[in-house]
Write a protein that holds these residues in place. Structure first.
Motif, PDB file in Angstrom:
ATOM      1  N   SER A   1       0.838  -1.206   0.000  1.00 45.34           N
ATOM      2  CA  SER A   1       0.000   0.000   0.000  1.00 45.34           C
ATOM      3  C   SER A   1       0.870   1.252   0.000  1.00 45.34           C
ATOM      4  O   SER A   1       0.604   2.217  -0.733  1.00 45.34           O
ATOM      5  N   ALA A   2       1.909   1.253   0.820  1.00 42.28           N
ATOM      6  CA  ALA A   2       2.811   2.400   0.885  1.00 42.28           C
ATOM      7  C   ALA A   2       3.520   2.604  -0.445  1.00 42.28           C
ATOM      8  O   ALA A   2       3.708   3.745  -0.905  1.00 42.28           O
ATOM      9  N   TRP A   3       3.921   1.508  -1.071  1.00 44.92           N
ATOM     10  CA  TRP A   3       4.580   1.618  -2.381  1.00 44.92           C
ATOM     11  C   TRP A   3       3.662   2.274  -3.408  1.00 44.92           C
ATOM     12  O   TRP A   3       4.070   3.197  -4.127  1.00 44.92           O
ATOM     13  N   ALA A   4       2.406   1.833  -3.490  1.00 44.98           N
ATOM     14  CA  ALA A   4       1.473   2.379  -4.477  1.00 44.98           C
ATOM     15  C   ALA A   4       1.256   3.878  -4.267  1.00 44.98           C
ATOM     16  O   ALA A   4       1.257   4.664  -5.220  1.00 44.98           O
ATOM     17  N   LEU A   5       1.075   4.281  -3.022  1.00 41.56           N
ATOM     18  CA  LEU A   5       0.864   5.699  -2.736  1.00 41.56           C
ATOM     19  C   LEU A   5       2.126   6.511  -3.029  1.00 41.56           C
ATOM     20  O   LEU A   5       2.053   7.638  -3.538  1.00 41.56           O
ATOM     21  N   GLY A   6       3.287   5.947  -2.720  1.00 46.19           N
ATOM     22  CA  GLY A   6       4.534   6.666  -2.948  1.00 46.19           C
ATOM     23  C   GLY A   6       4.827   6.896  -4.412  1.00 46.19           C
ATOM     24  O   GLY A   6       5.220   8.002  -4.815  1.00 46.19           O
ATOM     25  N   VAL A   7       4.624   5.869  -5.231  1.00 45.84           N
ATOM     26  CA  VAL A   7       4.920   6.033  -6.653  1.00 45.84           C
ATOM     27  C   VAL A   7       3.894   6.949  -7.317  1.00 45.84           C
ATOM     28  O   VAL A   7       4.222   7.736  -8.212  1.00 45.84           O
ATOM     29  N   GLY A   8       2.637   6.904  -6.866  1.00 46.08           N
ATOM     30  CA  GLY A   8       1.638   7.830  -7.383  1.00 46.08           C
ATOM     31  C   GLY A   8       1.971   9.273  -7.043  1.00 46.08           C
ATOM     32  O   GLY A   8       1.852  10.181  -7.883  1.00 46.08           O
ATOM     33  N   ARG A   9       2.414   9.491  -5.794  1.00 49.44           N
ATOM     34  CA  ARG A   9       2.796  10.839  -5.359  1.00 49.44           C
ATOM     35  C   ARG A   9       3.976  11.369  -6.183  1.00 49.44           C
ATOM     36  O   ARG A   9       3.978  12.514  -6.619  1.00 49.44           O
ATOM     37  N   ARG A  10       4.966  10.517  -6.385  1.00 56.63           N
ATOM     38  CA  ARG A  10       6.152  10.966  -7.136  1.00 56.63           C
ATOM     39  C   ARG A  10       5.798  11.295  -8.581  1.00 56.63           C
ATOM     40  O   ARG A  10       6.340  12.255  -9.163  1.00 56.63           O
ATOM     41  N   LEU A  11       4.904  10.534  -9.182  1.00 56.41           N
ATOM     42  CA  LEU A  11       4.481  10.820 -10.556  1.00 56.41           C
ATOM     43  C   LEU A  11       3.864  12.207 -10.673  1.00 56.41           C
ATOM     44  O   LEU A  11       4.211  12.978 -11.582  1.00 56.41           O
ATOM     45  N   LEU A  12       2.961  12.548  -9.768  1.00 50.81           N
ATOM     46  CA  LEU A  12       2.329  13.869  -9.838  1.00 50.81           C
ATOM     47  C   LEU A  12       3.331  14.975  -9.537  1.00 50.81           C
ATOM     48  O   LEU A  12       3.293  16.048 -10.172  1.00 50.81           O
ATOM     49  N   ASP A  13       4.237  14.752  -8.610  1.00 50.88           N
ATOM     50  CA  ASP A  13       5.242  15.763  -8.304  1.00 50.88           C
ATOM     51  C   ASP A  13       6.165  15.999  -9.496  1.00 50.88           C
ATOM     52  O   ASP A  13       6.520  17.146  -9.812  1.00 50.88           O
ATOM     53  N   GLU A  14       6.571  14.904 -10.147  1.00 50.29           N
ATOM     54  CA  GLU A  14       7.438  15.049 -11.320  1.00 50.29           C
ATOM     55  C   GLU A  14       6.705  15.741 -12.461  1.00 50.29           C
ATOM     56  O   GLU A  14       7.286  16.575 -13.170  1.00 50.29           O
ATOM     57  N   LEU A  15       5.437  15.413 -12.655  1.00 50.20           N
ATOM     58  CA  LEU A  15       4.666  16.041 -13.722  1.00 50.20           C
ATOM     59  C   LEU A  15       4.476  17.525 -13.452  1.00 50.20           C
ATOM     60  O   LEU A  15       4.563  18.356 -14.369  1.00 50.20           O
ATOM     61  N   ALA A  16       4.220  17.888 -12.197  1.00 55.81           N
ATOM     62  CA  ALA A  16       4.080  19.302 -11.848  1.00 55.81           C
ATOM     63  C   ALA A  16       5.377  20.053 -12.123  1.00 55.81           C
ATOM     64  O   ALA A  16       5.365  21.173 -12.657  1.00 55.81           O
TER      65      ALA A  16
END
Length: 277
Positions: free
Chosen positions: A120-135
């Motif tokens: 669960s932590a992995w899924a949330l972490g990679v999702g967060r990083r994707l949005l941060d990188e896109l921003a």
């Protein structure tokens, strides 16, 4: 501090003999194996089909070295084999064991639920990083004509993706806050709590997949070239294939939540009558 790796879903065979077991089998996707000093492997005891985790030193393992995949390459999740290693009974435990000999309340989760919180932590972490990188990418393009920074559609979709990811995170935190309170009070998880643990993971993973698709589409050529957005996109889709986030568990969650599994309990990723477990 000893480091462990291994696999707990595809059992090998453990033959009982004096003082322990003789372990043989082949296992897949053992994350972190190149760094491990010890290996934990699921085995079915010959003659009883009792499921036990067997702990062996890395010297008993033959690494098959076949981790060539689309994503998650840095996890080193290679396949491995063990051929007739002796395992003292003191270095084994029942797969479903949730009564630790030492440690705090978290160790009463058992092996499977500990894996579920990590995924669960992995899924949330990679999702967060994707949005941060896109921003960050959008900000570097701000002010240039035709770029996503000036697109109303991108603004809307980014807000929606942010809300979806935060909602998934809220469900994970709500679920595990409830689990923590139960364990701290000396209790054990009930069927509904076990359902929510699986549902929160499944939802977080599927949400990360949707975020990855959005980031990949919005990122344009920067997302298809060799770089972090591309790597995270591959990681998410590889991770979503893991058995802990698979469709069977989601179907069983729906059955239990709808009240269609009365008297049944979780047996890994299925609901079964207790007498049949």
């Amino acid at each position: 501090m000893p480091l462990f790796a291994g696999q707990g879903t595809q059992p090998g065979t453990a033959v009982r003999e004096a003082g322990g077991f003789r372990l043989s089998g082949q296992w897949s996707f053992a994350s972190g194996m190149p760094l491990a000093g010890y290996v934990h492997s699921l085995a079915a005891v010959e003659g009883t089909d009792e499921l036990r985790i067997c702990i062996t030193p890395i010297d008993d393992v033959k690494m098959l070295g076949n981790w060539d995949v689309l994503g998650l390459r840095a996890t080193g999740s290679i396949d491995y084999a063990i051929d007739g290693a002796f395992v003292p009974e003191s270095q084994t435990h029942l797969f479903a064991c949730d009564e630790p000999l030492r440690g705090g309340a978290i160790y009463r989760l058992g092996l499977l639920d500990q894996a579920l919180i990590c995924h669960s932590a992995w899924a949330l972490g990679v999702g967060r990083r994707l949005l941060d990188e896109l921003a960050g990418y959008a900000q570097t393009k701000a002010g240039r004509p035709g770029q996503i920074a000036g697109s109303a559609a991108f603004h809307t979709d980014f807000a929606r993706a942010e809300a979806q990811l935060r909602a998934a995170r809220a469900l994970v935190r709500e679920t595990w806050d409830d689990v923590e309170a139960t364990l701290d009070a000396g209790g054990r998880l009930n069927v509904r709590q076990e359902t929510m643990v699986r549902l929160a993971l499944n939802h977080a993973t599927s949400t990360a997949v949707e975020v990855a698709r959005f980031a990949h589409t919005a990122g344009g050529t920067s997302a298809v070239r060799d770089g972090l957005i591309q790597r995270l996109f591959r990681d998410v889709h590889t991770g979503s294939a893991h058995i802990t986030s698979g469709p069977q568990a989601l179907q069983e969650c729906g059955r239990e939540l709808a009240g269609l599994a009365p008297g049944q309990a979780w047996a890994v990723f299925t609901l079964e009558d207790p007498v049949r477990q």
